[in-house]
Design an enzyme around this catalytic site. Structure first.
Site, PDB file in Angstrom:
ATOM      1  CB  SER A  64     -22.061 -25.241  32.193  1.00 15.05           C
ATOM      2  OG  SER A  64     -21.874 -26.626  32.317  1.00 15.05           O
ATOM      3  CG  ASP A  86     -15.517 -24.616  34.266  1.00 13.62           C
ATOM      4  OD1 ASP A  86     -14.422 -24.759  33.714  1.00 13.62           O
ATOM      5  OD2 ASP A  86     -15.919 -25.377  35.155  1.00 13.62           O
ATOM      6  CG  HIS A  88     -19.126 -26.265  36.574  1.00 16.12           C
ATOM      7  ND1 HIS A  88     -18.296 -26.144  35.483  1.00 16.12           N
ATOM      8  CD2 HIS A  88     -20.375 -26.517  36.064  1.00 16.12           C
ATOM      9  CE1 HIS A  88     -18.994 -26.318  34.365  1.00 16.12           C
ATOM     10  NE2 HIS A  88     -20.255 -26.525  34.699  1.00 16.12           N
TER      11      HIS A  88
END
Length: 331
Positions: free
Chosen positions: A183, A207, A269
């Site tokens: 992230s 991601d 996610h």
């Protein structure tokens, strides 16, 4: 009084130049976006929140002020703390220059106990000897999302400086180093790789965060390492990850937006680091090269095969790929 005024002016100039958020980006996403914390629990990010300027200025002054925790097969669960500019902390630790080194970086609202850390640590140490270093940047990560986004480049610079110091103390080659981040952590490892002039063997973005990053010049890129890979599991403007191609090789598992076995986008996610951890252990996930985003979406890719993830530091490639996975570990 004049000195104080000068410091304020310098801080203002720095912060104005450091803010990477472009106006058009605010229109891409809704103002409020829900992200998972280190344990996968939901937290609302306000994309128009006021940045914590004092914290950003402090981090800019000392970007190396992070926590680096070493795990090896000799201490698989009890961390040893490595300190930049303190060679004894490295020389007296279990760090083995003969082994490869993987640095793991959590995302927003995470810390040393975030789920990504034990998952990837255990995958590496369960397979063989390695130096697993967990970067804990919670001091910035626990601030509001906008503040964390703005501070990402400085955390990345700090990580790059730490890696450079580690190399100077131990003599390890750049070719033995892999940086992997989730992230916001994906953009951190991108900036760290840039600080190191793209010389580390691998940089992996799990991601990479999307909100406030689509038009952000500080996002992870294909130039941040010798080989850069991105695994997109919740991409697009309706997801938490960036849906764009950013690396040498970009994987879009199950289309890159939602994942089998997941009922929420928080799960989608997090699936990026779960897939990566499984791939280190089994090296069993193989993508098929695609020619268009349409092929990715409709599962009609027919190009060459290429392995997702794994721990191969000699890995090279290019293009974007779809890989289909199962609902549960090891997927």
């Amino acid at each position: 009084m004049k000195a104080s005024l000068l410091l304020c002016v310098i801080a203002t100039v720095y912060l104005a130049s450091a803010v990477p958020i472009k106006e058009e980006e605010l229109g891409v996403y809704p103002r409020f976006v829900t992200f998972p914390d280190g344990e996968g629990l939901p937290h609302v990010a306000d994309l128009q929140a006021e940045p914590d300027h004092a914290l950003l200025e402090e981090i800019h002054r000392d970007p190396a002020n992070n926590l680096y925790l070493l795990f090896t097969r000799n201490n698989p669960t009890q961390a040893q703390t490595l300190i930049i500019n303190n060679s004894e902390s490295i020389l007296n630790s279990n760090f083995n220059p003969e082994d490869n080194t993987i640095v793991v970086v959590h995302g927003w609202l995470g810390g040393q106990d975030a789920g990504i850390n034990p998952t990837i640590r255990d995958a590496y140490l369960g397979k063989g000897s390695a130096n697993v270093i967990v970067l804990d940047w919670r001091r910035l990560a626990l601030s509001n999302y906008v503040t964390a986004v703005i501070g990402v480049p400085d955390i990345g610079v700090g990580l790059g400086q730490f890696v450079r110091f580690l190399i100077s103390v131990t003599g390890i080659p750049y070719e033995s180093i892999h940086l992997a981040g989730f992230s916001l952590g994906a953009h951190i490892v991108g900036n760290a790789g840039r600080e190191l002039e793209g010389r580390v063997a691998r940089v992996t973005g799990l991601d990479p965060a999307g909100p406030l990053w689509i038009y952000n010049d500080n996002k992870i890129t294909e130039n941040d390492g010798v080989y850069v890979e991105a695994i997109h599991t919740n991409g697009g403007v309706d997801g938490l990850g960036i849906g764009d191609i950013v690396a040498n090789v970009d994987f879009f598992p199950n289309g890159g937006r939602s994942q089998p076995g997941c009922l929420t986008f928080l799960c989608d996610h997090d699936r990026s680091w779960e897939l990566f951890g499984a791939s280190v252990t089994y090296n069993h996930l193989t993508g098929t090269e695609c020619e268009s985003s349409w092929q990715v979406t409709f599962n009609s890719c027919s190009g060459a095969p290429f392995p997702l993830g794994n721990d191969d530091l000699n890995k090279t490639g290019s293009g974007f790929y779809r890989v289909n996975t199962g609902r549960r570990y090891p997927f």
